[in-house]
Design a protein around this motif. Structure first.
Motif: not given
Ligand SMILES: Nc1nc2c(ncn2[C@@H]2O[C@H](COP(=O)(O)OP(=O)(O)OP(=O)(O)O)[C@@H](O)[C@H]2O)c(=O)[nH]1
Ligand SMILES: [Mg+2]
Lengths: 309, 133
Positions: A55-58, A225, A93, A189-190, A53, A192
């Motif tokens: 934000g890797k995929s984002s 992201a 993803d 990431n995140k 979670g 914000d």
């Molecule tokens: N506030 C905020 N939310 C973010 C940011 N980047 C991603 N998110 C949110 O975080 C959540 C998880 O994002 P993903 O991109 O699915 O993260 P991930 O690391 O790929 O998740 P997994 O593959 O499940 O481990 C989503 O609801 C995104 O919208 C950011 O920079 N800021």
């Protein structure tokens, strides 16, 4: 062979079918891998890893959009854990990569980690070769950083981006030994969210302790992201790093290490599989003998691997 | 080497309705039955669904819809799959679909329609029995 040509032409159907053969462990997969090998080695392989979670995929989505604006092709392998109990997996993803779905210069494949105990399976490594041979300029591999897979990504990627987020408490400190070392680029990431700057400082402090005196400290980049903030910078750092390793002997060194561990691992598997299939009945009787103390396990093993007379 | 035959299913939600609880329940049930489920999220166009299905080389596509546009969207997915030469992929549908629409959808190439209340085990069984491996 049709399939090979289709892969080398960069056709999606062919790429997809070949990855499936690899995942199924089909004998044809090995033949096909032999034939495409000459065509691999051109793509820059980027590993993106970090906690669930984060934000890797984002990030992959944003980075890919950026790379596409430079007219380079991108192959993405998104790996999620396979349930060890059912063998099933929920691969989600793509949810964050919807904008890329129709881009003809992007190929996305979701994979379960399958047999690999906590780590990355050989299938993901071979799938990266397929995308490379198909003419992708970049192959991006996303894995969840839980234990072994964080370390395994190094064996797969030329460049590793380690993603962290604020609000992890003391987790930067708690990150296991050996994990900080694998990051070539650090992403907070995140950004914000509250505490991003503190995480950046903590990572930098930790890196200062770990980095050798004359070596450059890896960059730490803040991103959001969801909006794309910081992605330009991330892309620039990745490119810079790529040029740096490609123009020194660092890339060759990494790739040779990777090849060495691949060669050892496929040899290991091959020998083991041969023994398991040729001598399964012998193993059964040995188990009985070992249990009854007629023989010890080490002597049994020596008998097992001894060539048949 | 031991070959594995894990069934891969794309679960997609075409149309404009904004909630996907049902799709997620199905996705989890299929995962628990040992399948690899690629979940693509909300508001997918048929073009996006078919492109993803091809890249992911899935054995089946599960479409879920609540908005009532099934008579257009479901057949559109089948049609695009045919155009891509990928009509060996099993397509099933679910959601709020009136009984009288079901024969037409099957005619259009949707293998089966599962209406609300169908036990997920039936969907699992149907996929296992009907995918071409
Ligand atoms: N506030 C905020 N939310 C973010 C940011 N980047 C991603 N998110 C949110 O975080 C959540 C998880 O994002 P993903 O991109 O699915 O993260 P991930 O690391 O790929 O998740 P997994 O593959 O499940 O481990 C989503 O609801 C995104 O919208 C950011 O920079 N800021
Ligand atoms: Mg992800």
């Amino acid at each position: 062979m049709d399939l090979i040509q289709s892969v080398l032409n960069g056709e999606k159907r062919g790429i997809a079918k070949m990855i499936t053969l690899i995942e199924k462990n089909a004998p044809e997969a090995i033949e096909a891998l032999k034939q495409i090998y000459q065509h691999t080695g051109k793509a820059a392989i980027i590993g993106i890893t970090g906690p669930p979670g984060s934000g890797k995929s984002s990030l992959v989505n944003q980075l890919t959009k950026k790379i596409r604006s430079e007219d380079k092709k991108v192959g993405i392998i998104a790996i999620d854990p396979t349930s060890p109990f059912t063998g099933g997996a929920l691969l989600g993803d793509r949810i964050r990569m919807q904008e890329l779905a129709l881009d003809q210069g992007v190929f996305i494949r979701s994979m379960g980690s399958r047999g690999a105990l906590g780590g990355l399976s050989r299938a993901s490594y071979d799938a990266a070769k397929v995308l490379d041979a198909a003419g992708m300029d970049y192959v991006i591999i996303e894995t969840v950083g839980v234990g072994q897979s964080e370390i395994d990504i190094v064996k797969l990627a030329d460049i590793v981006a380690l993603v962290l987020i604020p609000g992890m408490g003391d987790e930067v400190q708690a990150i296991k030994a050996g994990v900080m070392e694998i990051g070539d680029v650090f992403v907070v990431n995140k950004a914000d969210k509250d505490g991003a700057n503190r995480v950046v400082t903590e990572i930098e402090m930790m890196l200062d302790l770990n980095t050798e005196k004359d070596a450059a400290r890896p960059p730490v980049i803040k991103t959001i992201a969801t909006t794309g903030e910081g992605i330009d910078e991330l892309n620039e750092h990745i490119k810079k790093y790529w040029h740096q390793i490609a123009n020194s002997n660092e890339l060759a060194k990494r790739r040779k290490e990777r090849i060495r561990s691949e060669l050892i691992s496929i040899t290991e598997d091959h020998i083991l599989n041969q023994i398991l299939s040729d001598k399964s009945s012998k193993i059964d009787s040995m188990v009985k003998d070992i249990y009854e103390k007629k023989i010890d396990p080490y002597s049994a093993m020596e008998l097992l691997i001894a060539p048949e007379k | 080497m031991t070959q594995t035959n894990t069934i891969r299913v794309l679960v997609a939600k075409p149309g404009l309705d904004g909630h996907d609880r049902g799709a997620k329940v199905i996705a989890r049930a299929l995962r628990d039955a040992g399948m690899e489920v690629i979940y693509t999220g909300l508001r997918q166009t048929p073009e996006q669904i078919v492109e993803a299905a091809i890249q992911e080389d899935v054995d089946a596509i599960g479409l879920s819809i609540l908005s009532g546009a099934h008579n257009f969207l479901f057949p559109k997915v089948v049609e695009l799959l045919k155009k891509e030469g990928a009509d060996d992929i099993l397509v099933i549908g679910g959601g709020v679909i009136p009984d009288e629409d079901i024969p037409g959808l099957k005619e259009a190439g949707i293998a089966e329609i599962f209406t609300p209340g169908t036990p997920t085990s039936r969907i699992v069984e149907f996929i296992k029995e009907n995918v071409k491996h």
